[in-house]
Scaffold this active site. Structure first.
Site, PDB file in Angstrom:
ATOM      1  N   GLY A   1       0.859  -1.234   0.036  1.00 43.68           N
ATOM      2  CA  GLY A   1       0.125  -0.280  -0.052  1.00 43.68           C
ATOM      3  C   GLY A   1       1.090   1.038  -0.089  1.00 43.68           C
ATOM      4  O   GLY A   1       0.195   2.392  -0.722  1.00 43.68           O
ATOM      5  N   THR A   2       1.745   1.392   0.304  1.00 41.79           N
ATOM      6  CA  THR A   2       3.220   2.765   0.972  1.00 41.79           C
ATOM      7  C   THR A   2       3.359   3.379  -0.412  1.00 41.79           C
ATOM      8  O   THR A   2       2.990   4.224  -0.858  1.00 41.79           O
ATOM      9  CB  THR A   2       4.016   1.781   1.484  1.00 41.79           C
ATOM     10  OG1 THR A   2       2.934   2.147   2.940  1.00 41.79           O
ATOM     11  CG2 THR A   2       4.865   3.553   1.891  1.00 41.79           C
TER      12      THR A   2
ATOM     13  N   GLN B   1      -7.749  -0.358   3.858  1.00 45.75           N
ATOM     14  CA  GLN B   1      -8.372  -0.735   4.908  1.00 45.75           C
ATOM     15  C   GLN B   1      -9.954  -0.912   4.844  1.00 45.75           C
ATOM     16  O   GLN B   1     -10.303  -1.413   5.378  1.00 45.75           O
ATOM     17  CB  GLN B   1      -8.052   0.668   6.153  1.00 45.75           C
ATOM     18  CG  GLN B   1      -7.112   0.627   6.294  1.00 45.75           C
ATOM     19  CD  GLN B   1      -7.106  -0.257   7.919  1.00 45.75           C
ATOM     20  OE1 GLN B   1      -7.830  -0.957   8.137  1.00 45.75           O
ATOM     21  NE2 GLN B   1      -6.095  -0.120   7.530  1.00 45.75           N
TER      22      GLN B   1
ATOM     23  N   SER C   1      -3.818  -3.091  -0.492  1.00 48.47           N
ATOM     24  CA  SER C   1      -2.637  -3.797  -0.017  1.00 48.47           C
ATOM     25  C   SER C   1      -2.684  -5.325   0.646  1.00 48.47           C
ATOM     26  O   SER C   1      -4.010  -5.396   1.007  1.00 48.47           O
ATOM     27  CB  SER C   1      -2.113  -2.873   1.608  1.00 48.47           C
ATOM     28  OG  SER C   1      -1.276  -4.408   1.830  1.00 48.47           O
ATOM     29  N   ALA C   2      -2.086  -6.652   0.326  1.00 53.75           N
ATOM     30  CA  ALA C   2      -2.535  -8.066   0.129  1.00 53.75           C
ATOM     31  C   ALA C   2      -2.553  -7.876   1.651  1.00 53.75           C
ATOM     32  O   ALA C   2      -3.701  -8.933   2.141  1.00 53.75           O
ATOM     33  CB  ALA C   2      -1.513  -8.587  -0.446  1.00 53.75           C
ATOM     34  N   HIS C   3      -1.664  -7.275   2.880  1.00 50.11           N
ATOM     35  CA  HIS C   3      -1.833  -8.225   3.669  1.00 50.11           C
ATOM     36  C   HIS C   3      -2.636  -7.100   4.840  1.00 50.11           C
ATOM     37  O   HIS C   3      -2.907  -8.059   5.574  1.00 50.11           O
ATOM     38  CB  HIS C   3      -0.467  -7.924   4.276  1.00 50.11           C
ATOM     39  CG  HIS C   3       0.122  -7.048   5.315  1.00 50.11           C
ATOM     40  ND1 HIS C   3      -0.317  -6.357   6.408  1.00 50.11           N
ATOM     41  CD2 HIS C   3       0.297  -5.435   4.244  1.00 50.11           C
ATOM     42  CE1 HIS C   3       0.021  -4.899   6.178  1.00 50.11           C
ATOM     43  NE2 HIS C   3       0.383  -4.758   5.439  1.00 50.11           N
TER      44      HIS C   3
ATOM     45  N   THR D   1      11.717  -7.324 -10.754  1.00 45.82           N
ATOM     46  CA  THR D   1      11.306  -8.433 -10.587  1.00 45.82           C
ATOM     47  C   THR D   1      10.130  -9.004  -9.703  1.00 45.82           C
ATOM     48  O   THR D   1       9.791  -8.673  -9.068  1.00 45.82           O
ATOM     49  CB  THR D   1      12.340 -10.371  -9.997  1.00 45.82           C
ATOM     50  OG1 THR D   1      13.705  -9.625 -11.736  1.00 45.82           O
ATOM     51  CG2 THR D   1      12.615 -10.789 -10.539  1.00 45.82           C
TER      52      THR D   1
ATOM     53  N   CYS E   1       4.094   6.184  18.806  1.00 46.27           N
ATOM     54  CA  CYS E   1       5.110   6.482  19.566  1.00 46.27           C
ATOM     55  C   CYS E   1       6.672   6.796  18.806  1.00 46.27           C
ATOM     56  O   CYS E   1       7.219   5.376  18.331  1.00 46.27           O
ATOM     57  CB  CYS E   1       5.127   5.354  20.141  1.00 46.27           C
ATOM     58  SG  CYS E   1       6.056   5.643  21.897  1.00 46.27           S
TER      59      CYS E   1
HETATM   60  N1  PLP Z   1      -3.371   3.162   4.067  1.00 46.73           N
HETATM   61  C1  PLP Z   1      -3.891   2.675   4.264  1.00 46.73           C
HETATM   62  C2  PLP Z   1      -5.525   3.499   4.870  1.00 46.73           C
HETATM   63  C3  PLP Z   1      -3.167   1.558   5.461  1.00 46.73           C
HETATM   64  O1  PLP Z   1      -3.699   0.564   6.897  1.00 46.73           O
HETATM   65  C4  PLP Z   1      -1.782   1.106   5.479  1.00 46.73           C
HETATM   66  C5  PLP Z   1      -0.964   0.453   6.539  1.00 46.73           C
HETATM   67  O2  PLP Z   1      -0.759   0.466   7.277  1.00 46.73           O
HETATM   68  C6  PLP Z   1      -1.380   1.303   4.480  1.00 46.73           C
HETATM   69  C7  PLP Z   1      -1.557   2.618   3.410  1.00 46.73           C
HETATM   70  C8  PLP Z   1       0.053   0.822   4.536  1.00 46.73           C
HETATM   71  O3  PLP Z   1       0.853  -0.057   3.473  1.00 46.73           O
HETATM   72  P1  PLP Z   1       1.490  -1.165   2.851  1.00 46.73           P
HETATM   73  O4  PLP Z   1       1.345  -1.863   4.589  1.00 46.73           O
HETATM   74  O5  PLP Z   1       1.317  -2.476   2.377  1.00 46.73           O
HETATM   75  O6  PLP Z   1       2.847  -0.220   2.755  1.00 46.73           O
END
Ligand code: PLP
Length: 379
Positions: A74-75, A183, A199-201, A237, A325
């Site tokens: 996601g990032t 989310q 984001s997959a996880h 890759t 934190c």
């Molecule tokens: N965007 C949102 C709303 C998220 O909650 C998160 C993860 O906490 C991310 C982006 C980042 O995703 P990733 O952990 O796959 O980098």
């Protein structure tokens, strides 16, 4: 003495693998180790796994397979959307970036970085329930806007945003609309946007895999240059097993979603009701808004979240706070502050997020543990 089974209520942070994702990945971690860009049989097998995942993600989102760009999560998807559009749009005389005040740092920090590098940034505020102010958005968007980013649902309070209206306002000005659906994806149907992050996880795939959906005709500059994978938008890759698992997790999620969301919502409501009944001075954040069914975020008077989390952890309950934190001192959540929650109250925020395996017994035991811990901290 045997410890009670742990209760994991931090599914917004990450959630366990779907068995289907594990089964899809297993052969790719063993014999089928080819590089998806290779032309030989091993490469073609790997490529097939990637393309099947692409079709699964596309079908879940209602887009074409060629509109899916796999990323490292996601990032990266958020970074690619904002920087990739901003960089391209600058040559078209558009230098405005518009984001909501409650975005994840993967958007907010990128927007601030772009602002330090010559772009104009507008940050749109939210109301007391955490819903983006559409009038303020409309006032901020004009013919110089490159991209607007409003998340589909917030990661801390779970509040679902009016993204269809935000997209309409954005498109009317000829700008691109991005939504971070990281989310939202496990729980509600995906929004329609020019660009959408996944984001997959967060939905039962592996960490370190995700996608940016880029609708046809939306041009953006790559962040990563190299081998030209993903139509040159994202070189590198392929993480074949991770991507294949992501596809399986998305399919499993979409099949389970309607019934699962209903079941989890009932459990969340039960938990929230019990917290309000058993503990004085509890306020539900975002209570007046539409929220993700698995999210419960409360402020508890007279309690500091980090001390509470430590007590909960000691009792086997994994939860989270809205605060970050850094450098030792807890900082109140930027989301709660944007919603007008006072700093001291915001430091007492507790986020409990349910998952597909959460049971009624988990919820009831967690409420007991929270009630006891709060009583102890207030003594
Ligand atoms: N965007 C949102 C709303 C998220 O909650 C998160 C993860 O906490 C991310 C982006 C980042 O995703 P990733 O952990 O796959 O980098």
């Amino acid at each position: 003495m045997t410890r009670p089974d742990p209760i994991y209520l931090d599914h917004a942070a990450t959630t366990p693998l779907w068995p289907q994702a594990r089964a899809t990945m297993a052969p790719l971690l063993e014999g089928a180790f080819g590089n998806a860009s290779s032309l030989h049989a091993a490469g073609r097998d790997a490529r097939k796994a990637v393309e099947e995942a692409r079709e699964a993600v596309a079908s879940a989102a209602g887009v074409r397979p060629e509109e899916v760009v796999f990323t490292s999560g996601g990032t990266e998807a958020d970074n690619l959307a904002l920087k990739g559009i901003a960089w391209r749009a600058r040559h078209e005389g558009r230098d405005g970036i518009v984001v909501s005040a409650i975005e994840h740092h993967a958007i907010l920090d990128v927007a601030e970085w772009l602002a330090r590098n010559g772009f104009r940034l507008s940050v749109i505020q939210v109301d007391a329930d955490g819903v983006v102010d559409l009038d303020a958005l409309a006032a901020a968007v004009d013919r110089t806007t490159a991209i607007v980013s409003v998340m589909q649902a917030n990661n801390e309070v779970g509040v679902i945003q009016p993204v269809a209206s935000a997209a309409e306002i954005t498109r009317a000005a000829g700008a691109r609309f991005h939504t971070d659906a990281v989310q939202a994806a496990p729980w509600i149907p995906l929004a329609d946007a020019d660009l959408l992050s996944l984001s997959a996880h967060k939905l039962g795939g592996l960490k370190g895999v995700g996608a940016l959906l880029v609708r046809r005709g939306v041009g953006l500059e790559p962040l990563l240059h190299g081998g030209g994978q993903e139509r040159g938008i994202r070189s590198g890759t392929y993480n074949v097993a991770g991507i294949a698992g992501f596809g399986a997790a998305v399919t499993a999620t979409m099949q389970a979603q309607p019934a699962l969301s209903e079941r989890v919502r009932a459990l969340r409501d039960r938990m929230e009701g019990a917290l309000l009944e058993r503990i004085d001075g509890v306020a539900v954040n975002g209570a007046g808004a539409e929220r993700l069914p698995n999210n419960c975020n409360v402020c508890i008077d007279g309690v500091e979240a980090n001390s509470l989390l430590m007590l909960l952890d000691g009792e086997g309950v994994a939860a989270s706070s809205g605060s970050a934190c850094q450098s030792g001192a807890p900082e109140p959540s930027h989301v709660l502050l944007a919603m007008g929650v006072a700093k001291e109250r915001a430091l007492g925020a507790l986020r409990l997020t349910l998952g597909r395996d959460t049971s009624e017994d988990d919820v009831d035991r967690a409420v007991d543990v929270v009630a006891r811990a709060v009583a102890r901290l207030r003594r």
